[in-house]
Design an enzyme around this catalytic site. Structure first.
Site, PDB file in Angstrom:
ATOM      1  N   TYR A 143       4.102   6.347  10.439  1.00 50.15           N
ATOM      2  CA  TYR A 143       3.197   5.259  10.048  1.00 50.15           C
ATOM      3  C   TYR A 143       3.962   4.161   9.309  1.00 50.15           C
ATOM      4  O   TYR A 143       3.777   2.973   9.552  1.00 50.15           O
ATOM      5  CB  TYR A 143       2.062   5.786   9.169  1.00 50.15           C
ATOM      6  CG  TYR A 143       0.923   4.813   8.957  1.00 50.15           C
ATOM      7  CD1 TYR A 143      -0.236   4.870   9.723  1.00 50.15           C
ATOM      8  CD2 TYR A 143       0.995   3.823   7.984  1.00 50.15           C
ATOM      9  CE1 TYR A 143      -1.284   3.979   9.537  1.00 50.15           C
ATOM     10  CE2 TYR A 143      -0.044   2.925   7.785  1.00 50.15           C
ATOM     11  CZ  TYR A 143      -1.183   3.004   8.555  1.00 50.15           C
ATOM     12  OH  TYR A 143      -2.215   2.110   8.358  1.00 50.15           O
ATOM     13  N   LYS A 148       0.905  -0.116  15.029  1.00 55.11           N
ATOM     14  CA  LYS A 148       2.269  -0.267  15.528  1.00 55.11           C
ATOM     15  C   LYS A 148       2.522  -1.537  16.320  1.00 55.11           C
ATOM     16  O   LYS A 148       3.672  -1.938  16.480  1.00 55.11           O
ATOM     17  CB  LYS A 148       2.617   0.941  16.414  1.00 55.11           C
ATOM     18  CG  LYS A 148       2.823   2.189  15.598  1.00 55.11           C
ATOM     19  CD  LYS A 148       4.119   2.159  14.841  1.00 55.11           C
ATOM     20  CE  LYS A 148       4.160   3.165  13.729  1.00 55.11           C
ATOM     21  NZ  LYS A 148       4.194   2.529  12.413  1.00 55.11           N
ATOM     22  N   TYR A 187      -9.038   6.108   7.255  1.00 55.83           N
ATOM     23  CA  TYR A 187      -9.167   6.483   8.673  1.00 55.83           C
ATOM     24  C   TYR A 187     -10.153   7.640   8.713  1.00 55.83           C
ATOM     25  O   TYR A 187      -9.853   8.727   8.207  1.00 55.83           O
ATOM     26  CB  TYR A 187      -7.813   6.911   9.245  1.00 55.83           C
ATOM     27  CG  TYR A 187      -6.843   5.776   9.475  1.00 55.83           C
ATOM     28  CD1 TYR A 187      -6.083   5.263   8.433  1.00 55.83           C
ATOM     29  CD2 TYR A 187      -6.674   5.229  10.747  1.00 55.83           C
ATOM     30  CE1 TYR A 187      -5.193   4.217   8.641  1.00 55.83           C
ATOM     31  CE2 TYR A 187      -5.790   4.186  10.972  1.00 55.83           C
ATOM     32  CZ  TYR A 187      -5.051   3.686   9.910  1.00 55.83           C
ATOM     33  OH  TYR A 187      -4.173   2.645  10.128  1.00 55.83           O
ATOM     34  N   HIS A 234       0.849  -1.202   0.000  1.00 54.01           N
ATOM     35  CA  HIS A 234       0.000   0.000   0.000  1.00 54.01           C
ATOM     36  C   HIS A 234       0.873   1.237   0.000  1.00 54.01           C
ATOM     37  O   HIS A 234       1.810   1.349   0.776  1.00 54.01           O
ATOM     38  CB  HIS A 234      -0.942  -0.017   1.210  1.00 54.01           C
ATOM     39  CG  HIS A 234      -2.179  -0.803   0.950  1.00 54.01           C
ATOM     40  ND1 HIS A 234      -3.452  -0.272   1.071  1.00 54.01           N
ATOM     41  CD2 HIS A 234      -2.356  -2.075   0.516  1.00 54.01           C
ATOM     42  CE1 HIS A 234      -4.348  -1.184   0.751  1.00 54.01           C
ATOM     43  NE2 HIS A 234      -3.706  -2.293   0.410  1.00 54.01           N
ATOM     44  N   PRO A 259      -4.550   0.204  18.483  1.00 59.61           N
ATOM     45  CA  PRO A 259      -4.270  -0.202  17.103  1.00 59.61           C
ATOM     46  C   PRO A 259      -4.343   0.909  16.057  1.00 59.61           C
ATOM     47  O   PRO A 259      -4.020   0.674  14.899  1.00 59.61           O
ATOM     48  CB  PRO A 259      -5.340  -1.264  16.848  1.00 59.61           C
ATOM     49  CG  PRO A 259      -6.453  -0.916  17.778  1.00 59.61           C
ATOM     50  CD  PRO A 259      -5.794  -0.337  18.994  1.00 59.61           C
TER      51      PRO A 259
END
Ligand code: APR
Ligand code: PHB
Length: 390
Positions: free
Chosen positions: A383, A297, A202, A72, A293
């Site tokens: 991220y 991580k 998100y 991704h 979550p």
């Protein structure tokens, strides 16, 4: 029984550590108190940082990941009326991979059982002993009910949050724990539905956070912010899809529904314990720290811990140098706090709690990330995974 490193817990941390040490010629024995079926059936998260993919591939357990994993290039950040894309290669030159933790665990177990070091399932009553000496041991009862003692040079406590190892480290009395429990939880589902999005979404929404993730081109993984302690029985499949549709609402776009094959409610908390070592007992992964979550991580931090620990144990056991084991706890905790901060930041920015003033602050933060390249880069760098040594 005798080995060089006794490893407690066959989660991703313990299994990867055993593999990394095996490749360096260090003997290990892994003790797991659950059955293989139970360990391989646990539904967990599914985002791998680049360094996790590189470590698994270099350790010879990356073939299926490379074949079935989904690379991704970014994520979508959403708030009412806006869905913006963060392009990770553009922002920080890295990508992430979507590949279920369950699949990583299966790959590690298959490799271990195929001529790898011993992996004992269904053991019980595991007790690390004499960890302050140079010859610690693990007392346990094997699957046949026979009491066993495993003599070691070092013990790795990779037995998760509820394991036997952290209490032994904390019992030395020099320890500290930090904890934050969040006033919400996640209702997570697995659904036989083709993901209706190319990248993860998100989404901030006045009714609560939502996350659109996936496991394959035909399986979606979605999450909804709910109250802590929410009963899954209160959530019919229709109610779940209605809420997801509303929270991801965007002109001309809709969620792909399908048969829900798994649903559960996950608590949200941050937890850090220090030190991550007592004598010849070393903690790694969830045994020492828990992150919510939202920042993806948990698994990657466990892999970062055991990569540092493997290097340190090889240096101790093969070169008789204790410098890396002596600094392991501090070096691992530096990265633990960085990931703990990032996970708290993502969680606090995206979940509805507090009043309308808090809501406007969250929206202002989201707009800043969407409109400012440096702010977007900061998120992208964290991220996708910062260098192993912070
Ligand atoms: N004796 C032997 N095994 C034990 C004991 C014990 N006393 N207690 C727990 N275990 C086993 C558990 O059954 C589990 O298989 O230790 C393993 C710990 O694995 P995880 O909890 O998966 O922890 P870790 O390997 O550190 O992986 C961290 O898991 O929870 C996710 O988000 C987290 O992704 C992160 C990853
Ligand atoms: C998941 O795919 O399960 C997932 C992805 C990203 C997260 C958390 C979970 O932040």
């Amino acid at each position: 029984m005798r080995t060089q490193v006794g490893i407690i817990g066959a989660g991703p941390a313990g299994l990867l550590l055993s593999r990394l040490l095996h490749l360096q010629g260090i003997d290990t024995v892994v003790l797991e108190n659950r059955s293989r079926d139970y360990v391989e059936a646990r539904i967990r998260a599914g985002i791998l940082e680049q360094h996790s993919v590189d470590t698994l591939t270099a350790a010879g357990v990356g073939d299926r990941l490379q074949r079935e994993g989904l690379e991704h290039r970014g994520i979508h950040l959403q708030y009412p009326g806006t869905r913006a894309t963060l392009d990770f290669p553009e922002l920080c030159g890295r990508t992430v991979w979507v590949y279920g933790q369950t699949e990583v665990t299966k790959d590690l177990i298959r490799t271990q059982l195929d001529g790898g070091p011993p992996l004992l399932f269904e053991v019980s009553d595991v007790r690390p002993e004499d960890v302050d000496s140079d010859s610690p041991r693990i007392r346990f009862t094997d699957a046949d009910g026979t009491e066993q003692v495993l003599e070691c040079d070092a013990i790795a406590g990779t037995d998760g949050f509820h394991g036997a190892s952290r209490p032994v480290v904390q019992a030395a009395g020099a320890g500290r724990v930090w904890e934050r429990t969040y006033p919400y939880a996640w209702l997570g589902i697995l659904a036989d539905a083709a993901p209706a999005t190319d990248e993860l979404i998100y989404a901030w929404h006045p009714e609560g956070f939502a996350l659109y993730s996936m496991r394959s081109p035909s399986v979606s993984r979605l999450y909804l912010q709910v109250d802590p302690g929410e009963e899954i029985g209160n959530w019919s499949d229709d109610r779940i899809w209605d809420n997801l549709e509303r929270r991801f609402a965007l002109e001309g776009w809709s969620v792909n529904t399908g048969t829900i094959t798994e649903k559960s409610v996950l608590p949200m908390r941050s937890f850090v314990s220090a030190p991550m070592r007592r004598g010849r007992l070393f903690l790694a992964g969830d045994a020492a720290h828990i992150v919510p979550p939202t920042g993806a991580k948990g698994l990657n931090l466990a892999f970062a811990d055991v990569t540092l620990l493997a290097q340190a144990l090889v240096r101790l056991l093969q070169e008789k140098q204790s410098d890396l084991v002596d600094s392991y706890s501090d070096r691992a905790l530096a990265r633990v706090w960085r990931c703990t901060h990032f996970s708290w930041f993502m969680t606090s920015m995206l979940h509805r709690s507090g009043d309308e003033f808090d809501a406007e602050l969250q929206l202002s933060q989201l707009r800043r990330i969407v409109e400012s390249e440096p702010a977007a880069r900061e998120l992208a760098e964290n991220y996708t995974g910062l260098p192993l040594e912070i």
